[in-house]
Write an enzyme that holds these catalytic residues in place. Sequence first.
Site, PDB file in Angstrom:
ATOM      1  N   SER A 120       0.985  -1.156  -0.241  1.00  0.00           N
ATOM      2  CA  SER A 120      -0.116   0.122  -0.105  1.00  0.00           C
ATOM      3  C   SER A 120       0.837   1.250  -0.192  1.00  0.00           C
ATOM      4  O   SER A 120       1.711   1.387   0.476  1.00  0.00           O
ATOM      5  CB  SER A 120      -0.781  -0.075   1.217  1.00  0.00           C
ATOM      6  OG  SER A 120      -1.997  -0.900   1.107  1.00  0.00           O
ATOM      7  N   GLU A 235      -3.367 -13.615   1.840  1.00  0.00           N
ATOM      8  CA  GLU A 235      -3.392 -12.768   2.906  1.00  0.00           C
ATOM      9  C   GLU A 235      -5.079 -12.883   3.479  1.00  0.00           C
ATOM     10  O   GLU A 235      -5.264 -12.721   4.621  1.00  0.00           O
ATOM     11  CB  GLU A 235      -3.328 -11.371   2.305  1.00  0.00           C
ATOM     12  CG  GLU A 235      -3.492 -10.359   3.447  1.00  0.00           C
ATOM     13  CD  GLU A 235      -3.081  -9.006   2.890  1.00  0.00           C
ATOM     14  OE1 GLU A 235      -2.529  -7.891   3.671  1.00  0.00           O
ATOM     15  OE2 GLU A 235      -3.514  -8.474   1.537  1.00  0.00           O
ATOM     16  N   GLU A 368     -15.054  -2.506   0.887  1.00  0.00           N
ATOM     17  CA  GLU A 368     -15.575  -1.995  -0.389  1.00  0.00           C
ATOM     18  C   GLU A 368     -15.010  -2.779  -1.858  1.00  0.00           C
ATOM     19  O   GLU A 368     -15.712  -3.359  -2.630  1.00  0.00           O
ATOM     20  CB  GLU A 368     -15.426  -0.544  -0.683  1.00  0.00           C
ATOM     21  CG  GLU A 368     -16.197   0.274   0.200  1.00  0.00           C
ATOM     22  CD  GLU A 368     -15.797   0.369   1.460  1.00  0.00           C
ATOM     23  OE1 GLU A 368     -16.338   0.920   2.361  1.00  0.00           O
ATOM     24  OE2 GLU A 368     -14.543  -0.098   1.720  1.00  0.00           O
TER      25      GLU A 368
END
Length: 398
Positions: A120, A235, A368
């Site tokens: 990220s 993950e 989401e």
Amino acid sequence: MSPSTDDAVARLAEQVATFLANHDPMTTDRIEFLRARFDAGLAWVHFPVGRGGLGLPRELQPMVDAMFEEAGAPDNHPRVNVIGLGMAAPTLLAYGTEEQLDTYLRPLWTGEQIWCQLFSEPNAGSDLAAVATRAVRDGEDWVVDGQKVWTSSAQNAHLAILLARTDPSLPKHAGLTYFICDMTDPGIEVRPLRQITGEAEFNEVFLTGVRIPDSNRIGAVGEGWKVANATLNNERIAIGGGPVPRESGMVGVAAAAWRSNPARRRPDLHDRLMQLWVESEAARLTGQRLRQKLVAGQPGPEGSAMKLTFARLAQQLSGLELEVLGAEGLRYDDWTLRRPVEVDFLGRGPGYRYLRAKGNSIEGGTSEILRNIVAERVLGLPPEPRVDREIPFKELAK
């Protein structure tokens, strides 16, 4: 079980018993014991021979772990090295070179090397393909510059799995490459990120002129997105699909709060508790079915549904616990800035659980994004329009 499976179980049990007879867990040095267990193929029994396994079905692993636990054998601190064990190891097995497997698997499993995940970024979280950290080829090395964020365990990690952009002239999914990064490199700076809980279990990581040898590239140049997806599938299973007994985790905590506070019971709270208990049990059984599917192959997008459910239930159950406890639940045990080695979700107070659960729908893939994955890849619904898929990354608005 079939007769052949029964024979495999008996032989495996005998192997474990022989190993324990030759390596007394009470007198053998901890690391030496774990190294020997790996070398004997009793680390991941479903991994290949010579890679910590015996090439046996994955379903036999719990039996092996139970036998070692009963004998008082040391474990490899799996909660400390979640990323290494749950994400890096299966990715290495699927895409790593023989040299990489020889170098990294054993110290990863023994816990001698802790791993973190440099994926990220400030502008590439939910849209991971928008990674902007650059890796430029320089002879036999790649020189990496960029910033990563929300990196768990970066302060403790020796190594990292890293996704970086190697060709900005290609569309964003095509120009990525996957690397192993040495976190002790002087070009790496780790800064803590303090959370709403008071802790700093996450970090910002800045990479400046970090040199990574090409031998630490996993997969082909430009195939980082494919390799990263294998990591992400593992993950989500590691976060939301682990084996658990009935009424464990947050549903057990909420049920215990209900039983110990009869004066605060109300019909509406009882209805919510029962609904969440049933949903938790359904999720637990679904996780068992998913793990059975894993025996036959690699994890698929179904793990996203498990992680999505885990996040929702953790948040709803931690909120219910606070309501049942009333004012007592609003007390907070410790706001000291700490950089924990592992997240002790159930060992802290109800206030911590309530606040920490808010991160469950962000970490490991936002809820989401996971809903999109379930809709498109599990249910087969039409995908969202993605107008930037074919545009070179360098031409996208930043």
